[in-house]
Design a protein around this motif. Structure first.
Motif, PDB file in Angstrom:
ATOM      1  N   VAL A  72       0.832  -1.212   0.000  1.00 51.52           N
ATOM      2  CA  VAL A  72       0.000   0.000   0.000  1.00 51.52           C
ATOM      3  C   VAL A  72       0.863   1.257   0.000  1.00 51.52           C
ATOM      4  N   THR A  73       1.892   1.297   0.844  1.00 51.64           N
ATOM      5  CA  THR A  73       2.699   2.507   0.944  1.00 51.64           C
ATOM      6  C   THR A  73       3.500   2.764  -0.329  1.00 51.64           C
ATOM      7  N   ILE A  74       3.990   1.716  -0.977  1.00 49.22           N
ATOM      8  CA  ILE A  74       4.745   1.935  -2.211  1.00 49.22           C
ATOM      9  C   ILE A  74       3.806   2.347  -3.344  1.00 49.22           C
TER      10      ILE A  74
ATOM     11  N   VAL B 209       9.684  14.482   1.245  1.00 50.03           N
ATOM     12  CA  VAL B 209       9.451  14.392   2.684  1.00 50.03           C
ATOM     13  C   VAL B 209       8.604  13.170   3.032  1.00 50.03           C
ATOM     14  N   THR B 210       7.665  12.806   2.154  1.00 51.07           N
ATOM     15  CA  THR B 210       6.804  11.654   2.421  1.00 51.07           C
ATOM     16  C   THR B 210       7.521  10.328   2.179  1.00 51.07           C
ATOM     17  N   MET B 211       8.578  10.352   1.373  1.00 47.13           N
ATOM     18  CA  MET B 211       9.223   9.104   0.953  1.00 47.13           C
ATOM     19  C   MET B 211       9.781   8.280   2.114  1.00 47.13           C
TER      20      MET B 211
ATOM     21  N   PHE C 138       9.914   3.455   4.950  1.00 45.81           N
ATOM     22  CA  PHE C 138      10.589   2.866   6.094  1.00 45.81           C
ATOM     23  C   PHE C 138       9.767   2.878   7.388  1.00 45.81           C
ATOM     24  N   VAL C 139       8.968   3.913   7.601  1.00 47.10           N
ATOM     25  CA  VAL C 139       8.297   4.081   8.882  1.00 47.10           C
ATOM     26  C   VAL C 139       6.929   3.402   8.916  1.00 47.10           C
TER      27      VAL C 139
ATOM     28  N   ALA D 141       2.704  -0.888  11.147  1.00 42.66           N
ATOM     29  CA  ALA D 141       1.528  -1.741  10.987  1.00 42.66           C
ATOM     30  C   ALA D 141       1.786  -3.107  11.619  1.00 42.66           C
ATOM     31  N   GLU D 142       0.844  -3.570  12.408  1.00 38.24           N
ATOM     32  CA  GLU D 142       0.970  -4.886  13.039  1.00 38.24           C
ATOM     33  C   GLU D 142       0.643  -6.007  12.066  1.00 38.24           C
TER      34      GLU D 142
END
Length: 321
Positions: free
Chosen positions: A114-116, A152-154, A159-160, A165-166
């Motif tokens: 999702v994040t990528i 800034v969002t990258m 990484f974060v 997420a569990e």
């Protein structure tokens, strides 16, 4: 001289990556637990890291453009962002292939997937912004500002957020022998999530020094449920049988048992040692990182020169008009 060096560099990159490709299938042994599917990490991880490098370079040149207002800086920022987008897409596609092999589905909304995807959309919007503005100077200025905000969002998206997420099945918690996944503790009858696997502890049966658990699992890409029976040795305090998740290469391990409370700790693991524990695999992995980095540098230099040339041609046309 410059053209000759460019040709030599192009040849070096081609030979290097060709060697990495051959070594990926000839030198690297199959990863125990994933078989040949583990080889895709040789491409998947380096392309993700090169994307980070590319977006960083784009942000640096965007900041330089805002300070110096040189069109060449904008051209380099654009070239680097294009490279970052390409490598992010490669990382996403190779991750989807691994997901299909390991989990039985191309896309299971894993937090990293999702994040990528969000990162891809953010940088795709950068090029949509550039194409929507006709006035060159205004386009460069707004694109530079947007590029800095996107950068800034990258780190957060790459990484974060995935580590916050569990629920995740991303394999960096299952590549290691014994697993560093947190696992979950269930009492008989309780239901929980192991990654995004739905698991229910149906019962615990003692057979001498061995305890066998009955665990109902529902996995991504499967319409039906399955009953797995992992084992645990009370004498050695270690797992025995580790059944494989249906349609996957990962196994279900029973890590601890409390018979009095009707409680067990279960985890998702992969047999064998870490993927990069093998020296041959590690060296090929490092060579892949170097090769894809060189590929990005070559793409960046060529593309930035083309964009700079286009700017010069446009400026000459304006001057002649």
């Amino acid at each position: 001289m410059v053209q000759r060096l460019g040709s030599i560099g192009k040849l070096l990159v081609g030979v290097w990556l060709a060697g990495v490709t051959v070594a990926t299938f000839v030198v690297i042994p199959p990863y125990q637990g994933l078989g040949d599917a583990g080889r895709i990490v040789i491409v998947h991880v380096p392309t993700a890291w090169v994307a980070v490098i590319a977006f960083t370079v784009s942000a640096v040149y965007s900041a330089l453009f805002l300070r110096r207002r040189r069109p060449d800086d904008d051209a380099k920022a654009t070239a680097a962002a294009e490279g970052g987008l390409i490598f992010t897409l490669l990382s996403t596609l190779t991750g989807m292939v691994f997901s299909q092999i390991a989990w039985g589905v191309f896309w299971n909304w894993d937090p990293r997937q999702v994040t990528i995807l969000i990162l891809l959309l953010i940088y795709a919007a950068l090029f949509a912004l550039r194409s929507a503005i006709d006035e060159p100077e205004r386009r460069r200025r707004l694109a530079a500002v947007y590029s800095l905000f996107a950068f800034v969002t990258m780190p957060f998206l790459m990484f974060v957020a995935p580590r916050m997420a569990e629920s995740t099945l991303h394999p960096n918690c299952a590549f290691i022998k014994g697993s560093d996944c947190n696992g979950i503790t269930l009492q008989v009858g309780n239901v929980g999530l192991l990654g995004d696997q739905k698991v229910q502890l149906l019962g615990l049966e003692r057979q001498g020094d061995i305890v066998v658990a009955q665990v109902k699992v529902s996995t991504p890409g499967l319409a039906s449920e399955a009953i797995l029976r992992p084992g645990y040795d009370l004498t050695t305090r270690s797992y025995t049988d580790r059944p494989t998740f249906p349609g996957q290469r990962f196994t279900l391990a029973l890590e601890s048992v409390n018979l009095e409370r009707g409680e067990a700790r279960i985890n998702m693991e992969a047999p064998g040692s870490g993927l990069l524990a093998n020296q041959r695999t590690l060296w090929v992995f490092l060579a892949s990182n170097i090769g894809f980095t060189m590929l990005f540098v070559w793409m960046f230099l060529v593309r930035s020169q083309v964009l700079s040339l286009e700017v010069q041609i446009a400026q000459r046309k304006v001057a002649l008009a």
